[in-house]
Design an enzyme around this catalytic site. Structure first.
Site, PDB file in Angstrom:
ATOM      1  N   ASP A 179      34.654  32.811  32.148  1.00 51.84           N
ATOM      2  CA  ASP A 179      34.215  34.139  31.707  1.00 51.84           C
ATOM      3  C   ASP A 179      32.740  34.283  32.068  1.00 51.84           C
ATOM      4  OD1 ASP A 179      34.014  36.600  30.569  1.00 51.84           O
ATOM      5  OD2 ASP A 179      34.702  35.990  28.576  1.00 51.84           O
ATOM      6  N   ASP A 239      35.562  39.710  35.832  1.00 49.44           N
ATOM      7  CA  ASP A 239      34.677  38.618  35.421  1.00 49.44           C
ATOM      8  C   ASP A 239      35.379  37.517  34.637  1.00 49.44           C
ATOM      9  OD1 ASP A 239      35.170  40.299  33.282  1.00 49.44           O
ATOM     10  OD2 ASP A 239      33.231  39.936  32.348  1.00 49.44           O
ATOM     11  N   GLU A 240      36.713  37.480  34.693  1.00 47.47           N
ATOM     12  CA  GLU A 240      37.435  36.536  33.843  1.00 47.47           C
ATOM     13  C   GLU A 240      38.707  36.075  34.544  1.00 47.47           C
ATOM     14  OE1 GLU A 240      39.196  36.508  29.249  1.00 47.47           O
ATOM     15  OE2 GLU A 240      38.441  38.362  30.149  1.00 47.47           O
TER      16      GLU A 240
END
Length: 463
Positions: A8, A102-103
């Protein structure tokens, strides 16, 4: 073996803005919708100290942190960084499951390190896994200047919980057999799927910690929450999660939506906005090489009530005319008395092919004929009315280039003026200049790479 990795990126959108803009480093940055009804997408850690968080109304964020830099999103820049990070993950394993820009989850056991992990055995493998994750975090920082938090565990559930514990800029490993101990003291809301309503039901009978759920047992949770939900909550409370890492999850739909500064009261304006949304939706369909059978219209009215209407076509299509006309028909079924706050257009039941729609072709031909007739009519008319030049609008955070001063970004605009700070990710803090909003030497531009050698994506995101 704790070989499931959850990555993350830390305060991703805000961190990209700080990396791109030297003058904002170490300062509070808030990214989101800047209108009266906007919400916070991401707040930097400097802004979070003032109580600002994601999904907060932007007006409240301004009251809590008035001195922050408030910026609109630059999704092309975020995608540029995301593609680089996801590329690094795919070097570790073919099983990468992106959850957002973003993960992502990664199954390290299925990658090139798999044989080494198997040979190391349950005692030495965790040390090797931690080393792999540490190298990944270092590579991300070296390539982008950003930080990432990583969780490692035997399951996706525990890996995600571990990455939350690691934030910001950390790494946490939950070894096999430690799942219950890690979960025990956490509040029930730490478990995925336990929202405010479920939490309230559990709290009424005294179940506040995850350990309380385990002690209550499966039967009591099923009685409280129902068979499916109760069983799922009990399994999570004991750390059970056998979901595999699924690479490149297939999208079920493609959609876009907009929230308006002022409620739309005129049906003609509603139909006009539907055409705009349809064009954006179709561009996304084309970019993904998909088509769809079902057109979906979403309408949120002035009182926050949300309605959806849908129509399934005879065959999959990515034709803008067909989708727009269908969405318009659906809009005529909705009462807009009082005003429309939000509109969305989407396509579902996606397919990898498009069956040509003869009715759409006929409609396109008819429109072309009407346009040609209009052009002939204008030629024989008197002198046309003067064209009013559209005033350009500049968004805070937007990338721009000046013919003389080079690249920079918009700090703000108003009353016919736009203020620009001229700096790049690799420069010193730049100087500020103000121009007329219609200055011909000032033009929008693409994002500057955060690091030399970073490759820009070919197409801009339409968000």
């Amino acid at each position: 073996m704790p070989s499931i990795l959850h990555l993350d990126m830390d305060a991703f959108f805000a961190a990209v803005e700080q990396a791109a803009k030297p003058s904002l480093r170490g300062k509070p940055v808030i990214v989101g919708g800047l209108g009266g009804r906007g919400v916070v997408s991401t707040a930097s850690y400097e802004a979070r100290k003032f109580g600002v968080h994601s999904a907060m109304p932007m007006a409240q964020a301004r009251r809590l942190c008035p001195n922050a830099a408030f910026l609109t999103g630059r999704f092309e820049a975020y995608r540029q960084v995301s593609e680089l990070v996801m590329g690094l993950l795919r070097e570790l394993s073919p099983l990468v499951e992106p959850l957002s820009l973003d993960e992502a989850f990664v199954d390290l056991e299925e990658g090139p390190y798999g044989p080494s992990l198997a040979a190391a055995g349950p005692v030495a493998a965790p040390e090797l896994i931690v080393a792999i994750a540490a190298d990944l975090r270092a590579d991300i920082t070296e390539r982008t200047g950003l930080t990432a938090s990583v969780g490692l565990a035997t399951s996706k559930l525990m890996a995600k919980i571990a990455s939350e514990q690691a934030k910001p800029d950390g790494l946490v490993l939950v070894e096999a057999g430690q799942e219950r101990a890690v979960l025990a003291t956490m509040p029930v809301r730490a478990l995925p799927g336990v929202g405010p309503a479920t939490e309230q039901v559990l709290r009424r009978v005294g179940l506040e910690k995850v350990a309380d759920l385990t002690a209550a047992g499966e039967a009591e949770l099923v009685q409280l929450l129902g068979r499916s939900h109760g069983l799922g909550v009990f399994q999570m409370s004991t750390g059970q999660d056998d979901r595999p890492v699924v690479p490149d999850r297939d999208a079920k739909s493609v959609s876009v939506e907009d929230t308006f500064e002022v409620d739309l009261l005129d049906r003609g304006r509603v139909l006009q906005e539907i055409d705009v949304l349809t064009a954006r939706c179709v561009r996304r369909l084309h970019a993904s090489g998909r088509s769809g059978r079902t057109v979906v219209l979403k309408v949120r009215r002035f009182d926050f009530s949300t309605l959806t209407r849908s129509e399934t076509l005879r065959a999959p299509t990515d034709d803008e005319t067909v989708i727009a006309e269908t969405a318009r028909r659906l809009a005529l079924q909705v009462d807009i008395t009082g005003g429309v706050r939000l509109l969305g257009v989407g396509v579902s039941q996606l397919a990898d092919f498009t069956q040509e729609d003869l009715f759409a072709q006929a409609e396109q031909a008819e429109r072309a004929e009407r346009a040609a007739a209009q052009e002939v009519l204008e030629e024989v008319m008197a002198e046309p009315a003067p064209v009013v030049e559209e005033i350009r609008h500049w968004r805070p955070g937007q990338d721009v280039t000046h013919a003389q001063l080079g690249p920079g970004w918009v700090q703000g605009s108003g009353v016919g003026r736009v203020t620009v700070r001229f700096e790049t990710p690799q420069s010193e803090i730049g100087r500020v200049r103000t121009f007329a909003v219609d200055d011909p030497e000032l033009t929008p531009s693409r994002p500057q790479p955060l690091r030399p050698g970073m490759v820009l994506p070919d197409e801009e995101d339409e968000d």
